[in-house]
Design an enzyme around this catalytic site. Sequence first.
Site, PDB file in Angstrom:
ATOM      1  N   TYR A 135     -63.961  18.897 -16.139  1.00 33.19           N
ATOM      2  CA  TYR A 135     -62.810  18.177 -15.923  1.00 33.19           C
ATOM      3  C   TYR A 135     -63.395  16.733 -16.826  1.00 33.19           C
ATOM      4  CZ  TYR A 135     -59.559  20.747 -12.678  1.00 33.19           C
ATOM      5  OH  TYR A 135     -58.972  21.260 -12.450  1.00 33.19           O
ATOM      6  N   ARG A 170     -47.692  20.421  -6.558  1.00 36.16           N
ATOM      7  CA  ARG A 170     -47.326  22.288  -6.191  1.00 36.16           C
ATOM      8  C   ARG A 170     -47.411  21.991  -4.813  1.00 36.16           C
ATOM      9  NH1 ARG A 170     -53.817  22.216  -8.939  1.00 36.16           N
ATOM     10  NH2 ARG A 170     -52.837  22.130 -10.849  1.00 36.16           N
ATOM     11  N   HIS A 281     -53.650  27.392 -16.668  1.00 40.02           N
ATOM     12  CA  HIS A 281     -53.940  27.372 -15.726  1.00 40.02           C
ATOM     13  C   HIS A 281     -53.493  27.553 -14.108  1.00 40.02           C
ATOM     14  CE1 HIS A 281     -56.563  23.679 -14.052  1.00 40.02           C
ATOM     15  NE2 HIS A 281     -55.816  23.534 -13.025  1.00 40.02           N
ATOM     16  N   ARG A 284     -50.365  27.089 -12.884  1.00 42.58           N
ATOM     17  CA  ARG A 284     -50.213  25.313 -11.771  1.00 42.58           C
ATOM     18  C   ARG A 284     -50.000  24.501 -12.284  1.00 42.58           C
ATOM     19  NH1 ARG A 284     -52.934  26.337  -6.967  1.00 42.58           N
ATOM     20  NH2 ARG A 284     -54.197  24.489  -6.825  1.00 42.58           N
TER      21      ARG A 284
END
Length: 388
Positions: A135, A170, A281, A284
């Site tokens: 990340y 989410r 992803h 997501r």
Amino acid sequence: MIFPYNHKYPSITDLRRKAKKTIPKFAFDYLEGGCNEELNLSRNENDFDDIFLKPRYLQQTEDIDMSTEIFGIKYQAPFGISPIGLQGLIWPNASEILAKAAAQNGIPYTLSTVSTASLERISEVSEGTAWFQLYHPTEDKLRDDILKRLKYAQYPVLVVLVDVPSFGLRYREIKSGLSLPPKLNISNILQALLRPSWGIKTLQHGIPSFATLKPYMEKRMNLSQLGEFMNHTFTGKVTLDKLKVIREKWKGPLVLKGITTEEDMDDAIRLGADGVIISNHGGRQLDAGESSVNSLIRLAANPLYKGKLKIMLDGGIRSGVDLARAHAVGTDFSFMGRPFMYGVGALGNFGGHHTINMFKAQLYQIMQQVSISKPTDFPRRRLNTQEY
């Protein structure tokens, strides 16, 4: 060829059903959830159903060899384990369980920056075979230090995640309190009490934390401070300029994960990336996007990209049949995340071995059925339904 696994759980559906009974609801929802209405989450799995294979029954074939070489490394099968954040929250010690199983079974395990085992520990238990997904931090100093640690730990492949310019909405995580900043609520505590095996193992292995990031965090952060740290550290786009710096500093294979368009593929080639992982992803991030496998079908068919870099897939694969379909439409290698977490949730320390061997057995059977000897032969077995 025999691939040993527990025949009580011959499919991902069986593993998922068992895992749901052992993992607390808030952790299971974190594993399973997609963004918004979870439409792209469903597309990831369902769109595989539109890919058909044709058998050749009267043709003699050579012995089946599932081994696949990627970046000069020969793996025993054409798939690996995807990075997942907070693995130790979903199932205690999951990162180490899966990294060990992957190394012993000859496939790559990928550690996330925000998983719950340190990069040094995973390098040790995987015997130097694990990949690392970065990340991209907002601070150059932190990025450079992580790259230094990866080099010292001798990670063979660096994967840079590019598809999180913002954290997806989410709804399951928001309701359960696992969005940032995380919140511990009475409902989560009650759910944990209903899963005693998970609770006992959590006590054995300790409360999960972002182990790789510990050197950069203040001690004894409360949940609000942790949320602020994560937002400050990882908020922002991964631009081509940022990737150029990494390409200059990282001398090993560099893979970009989250590529779904021709424009980004063109940039990846210009950058000098060694590979891309086509992925949304796990459904997501962008609910209005297309499935990962449909992105693969479009990009792998483009002659401009052939031979320029490795094209890999992550998302929606739930069986050896899906692995075969992915190869038939152009992947060089595939990754799966949720299936392996179902495996450890269902079977604990044996879950990694079980799931790997289950996928190997399923893929081997499909190769027998369509009469091919190696995964690269699958495109010849794709049925073009437009011809009929």
